[in-house]
Design an enzyme around this catalytic site. Structure first.
Site, PDB file in Angstrom:
ATOM      1  N   ASP A   1      31.194  -1.156 -11.437  1.00 27.55           N
ATOM      2  CA  ASP A   1      31.673  -2.741 -11.550  1.00 27.55           C
ATOM      3  C   ASP A   1      32.769  -3.020 -12.157  1.00 27.55           C
ATOM      4  O   ASP A   1      33.712  -4.210 -12.072  1.00 27.55           O
ATOM      5  CB  ASP A   1      30.306  -3.397 -12.394  1.00 27.55           C
ATOM      6  CG  ASP A   1      30.866  -2.610 -13.685  1.00 27.55           C
ATOM      7  OD1 ASP A   1      31.091  -1.443 -13.883  1.00 27.55           O
ATOM      8  OD2 ASP A   1      29.974  -3.568 -14.791  1.00 27.55           O
ATOM      9  N   SER A   2      33.940  -1.806 -12.353  1.00 21.84           N
ATOM     10  CA  SER A   2      35.523  -1.838 -12.452  1.00 21.84           C
ATOM     11  C   SER A   2      36.094  -2.226 -11.721  1.00 21.84           C
ATOM     12  O   SER A   2      37.240  -3.036 -12.113  1.00 21.84           O
ATOM     13  CB  SER A   2      35.925  -0.476 -12.743  1.00 21.84           C
ATOM     14  OG  SER A   2      35.507   0.082 -12.129  1.00 21.84           O
TER      15      SER A   2
ATOM     16  N   ASP B   1      26.701   0.936  -9.279  1.00 19.76           N
ATOM     17  CA  ASP B   1      27.039   0.323 -10.474  1.00 19.76           C
ATOM     18  C   ASP B   1      26.093  -0.969 -10.409  1.00 19.76           C
ATOM     19  O   ASP B   1      26.580  -2.060  -9.639  1.00 19.76           O
ATOM     20  CB  ASP B   1      28.515   0.932 -10.652  1.00 19.76           C
ATOM     21  CG  ASP B   1      28.486   1.104 -11.919  1.00 19.76           C
ATOM     22  OD1 ASP B   1      27.413   0.565 -12.663  1.00 19.76           O
ATOM     23  OD2 ASP B   1      29.240   0.235 -13.029  1.00 19.76           O
TER      24      ASP B   1
ATOM     25  N   LYS C   1      23.755   3.201 -11.244  1.00 19.06           N
ATOM     26  CA  LYS C   1      24.275   3.931 -12.741  1.00 19.06           C
ATOM     27  C   LYS C   1      23.854   2.848 -13.260  1.00 19.06           C
ATOM     28  O   LYS C   1      23.798   1.253 -12.836  1.00 19.06           O
ATOM     29  CB  LYS C   1      25.597   4.117 -12.848  1.00 19.06           C
ATOM     30  CG  LYS C   1      26.207   4.171 -13.969  1.00 19.06           C
ATOM     31  CD  LYS C   1      27.830   5.380 -13.580  1.00 19.06           C
ATOM     32  CE  LYS C   1      28.596   4.000 -14.468  1.00 19.06           C
ATOM     33  NZ  LYS C   1      28.350   3.019 -15.383  1.00 19.06           N
TER      34      LYS C   1
ATOM     35  N   GLU D   1      24.522   1.100 -18.153  1.00 17.10           N
ATOM     36  CA  GLU D   1      24.928   1.723 -19.054  1.00 17.10           C
ATOM     37  C   GLU D   1      23.844   0.964 -20.270  1.00 17.10           C
ATOM     38  O   GLU D   1      22.730   0.394 -19.977  1.00 17.10           O
ATOM     39  CB  GLU D   1      25.493   0.067 -19.380  1.00 17.10           C
ATOM     40  CG  GLU D   1      27.272   0.241 -18.236  1.00 17.10           C
ATOM     41  CD  GLU D   1      28.263  -1.034 -18.676  1.00 17.10           C
ATOM     42  OE1 GLU D   1      27.813  -1.213 -19.496  1.00 17.10           O
ATOM     43  OE2 GLU D   1      28.594  -0.686 -18.347  1.00 17.10           O
TER      44      GLU D   1
ATOM     45  N   GLU E   1      31.663   7.450 -22.028  1.00 17.99           N
ATOM     46  CA  GLU E   1      32.618   6.830 -22.163  1.00 17.99           C
ATOM     47  C   GLU E   1      33.460   6.707 -23.430  1.00 17.99           C
ATOM     48  O   GLU E   1      32.661   6.099 -24.212  1.00 17.99           O
ATOM     49  CB  GLU E   1      32.444   4.870 -21.278  1.00 17.99           C
ATOM     50  CG  GLU E   1      33.765   4.460 -21.061  1.00 17.99           C
ATOM     51  CD  GLU E   1      33.870   3.549 -20.294  1.00 17.99           C
ATOM     52  OE1 GLU E   1      33.093   3.445 -19.193  1.00 17.99           O
ATOM     53  OE2 GLU E   1      35.089   3.324 -20.110  1.00 17.99           O
TER      54      GLU E   1
HETATM   55  O1  KIV Z   1      32.399   0.423 -13.162  1.00 23.24           O
HETATM   56  C1  KIV Z   1      33.213   2.194 -13.819  1.00 23.24           C
HETATM   57  O2  KIV Z   1      33.641   2.158 -12.987  1.00 23.24           O
HETATM   58  C2  KIV Z   1      32.662   2.523 -14.139  1.00 23.24           C
HETATM   59  C3  KIV Z   1      33.187   4.373 -14.322  1.00 23.24           C
HETATM   60  C4  KIV Z   1      34.742   4.389 -14.976  1.00 23.24           C
HETATM   61  C5  KIV Z   1      32.112   5.103 -14.879  1.00 23.24           C
HETATM   62  O3  KIV Z   1      31.245   1.878 -14.821  1.00 23.24           O
END
Ligand code: KIV
Length: 260
Positions: free
Chosen positions: A45-46, A84, A113, A115, A182
């Protein structure tokens, strides 16, 4: 079926082979990072920050994440593809979390993934019970940045290190196949990696992890707004792009391109 999956990731960790993970958000970047031989491609989600220029990841929606996951998934042939789960897509109800995790699998991801540690363990259990592998994510949680009060390093004292170990254990017991650490202090990272059976994948957490993950735009020098200090820049594509486009601009203005 791709070559890399939960089983091959576990085998690597078991044989003490470092796991290499990276993000990608579009077809061709995903194709090239796969050809470079990484083990995991994460549609993080980055993307809100490094592709859409936002200040946080909060604006990522399921629609956007699925759109980018489809592009990445159709490019990657060997690495494991992980989607994510964006802000608010796995909160509220466990049923909604399972349904949203399922959308990533339908889009071509092999795992999701999310959080959070102990608080997320019931959600992780329900998603894994639906046959969807889950990668946990503890330490500095970008979706929690307003609650935490900044992108700070975690696990710096004994008490917070212990909480992180408990978070990691809760995720492992809930069925997570790996966990991202992280911005966790090096001492806490060492402790967590030693206590967990599942692999730890670090970002800004030092050397005591079973693998590393970085944001592709950071290592390529394509992101100059909030690039984190721990992200090693392997090349400077920003300068390359500006240089190439300046040359093109000059060529058109000076009537050197196109040629006869
Ligand atoms: O959103 C993302 O790119 C991440 C990674 C940097 C672990 O969560």
């Amino acid at each position: 079926m791709r070559k890399t999956n939960v089983r091959t990731i576990w085998e690597k960790a078991h044989n003490s082979e470092p796991i290499v993970a990276i993000t990608a958000y579009d077809y061709f970047t995903a194709k090239y990072v796969d050809e470079a031989g990484v083990d995991i491609v994460l549609i993080g989600d980055s993307l809100e920050m490094v592709v859409y220029g936002k200040e946080t990841t909060h604006t990522a929606t399921m629609e956007k994440m699925i759109y980018h996951t489809e592009a990445v998934a159709s490019a990657v042939k060997n690495a494991m593809v992980i989607g994510d789960m964006p802000f608010m897509s796995y909160h509220g109800s466990i049923q909604k979390a399972v349904e949203n995790a399922g959308r990533f699998i339908r889009a071509g991801a092999q795992a999701v993934k999310l959080e959070g540690g102990t608080k997320m363990s019931d959600t992780v259990r329900a998603i894994t019970d639906a046959g969807i592998p889950v990668m946990g994510h503890i330490g500095m949680l970008p979706q929690w940045v307003h609650r935490i009060g900044g992108y700070i390093t975690t696990g710096k004292d004994e008490k917070s290190a212990r909480i992180l170990v408990d978070d990691g254990k809760a995720l492992e017991n809930a069925g997570a196949f790996a966990v991202v650490l992280e911005k966790v202090s090096s001492d806490a990272t060492k402790l967590i990696t030693a206590q967990l059976d599942i692999p730890t994948i670090g970002i800004g957490s030092g050397i005591y992890c079973d693998g590393q993950i970085l944001v592709v735009n950071d290592i390529l020098g394509l992101f100059d707004k909030f690039a984190p200090p721990f992200a090693k820049k392997y090349t400077d594509l920003k300068t390359e792009i500006i240089g190439a486009v300046k040359q093109y601009t000059d060529d058109v203005r000076n009537k050197k391109f196109p040629e006869k």
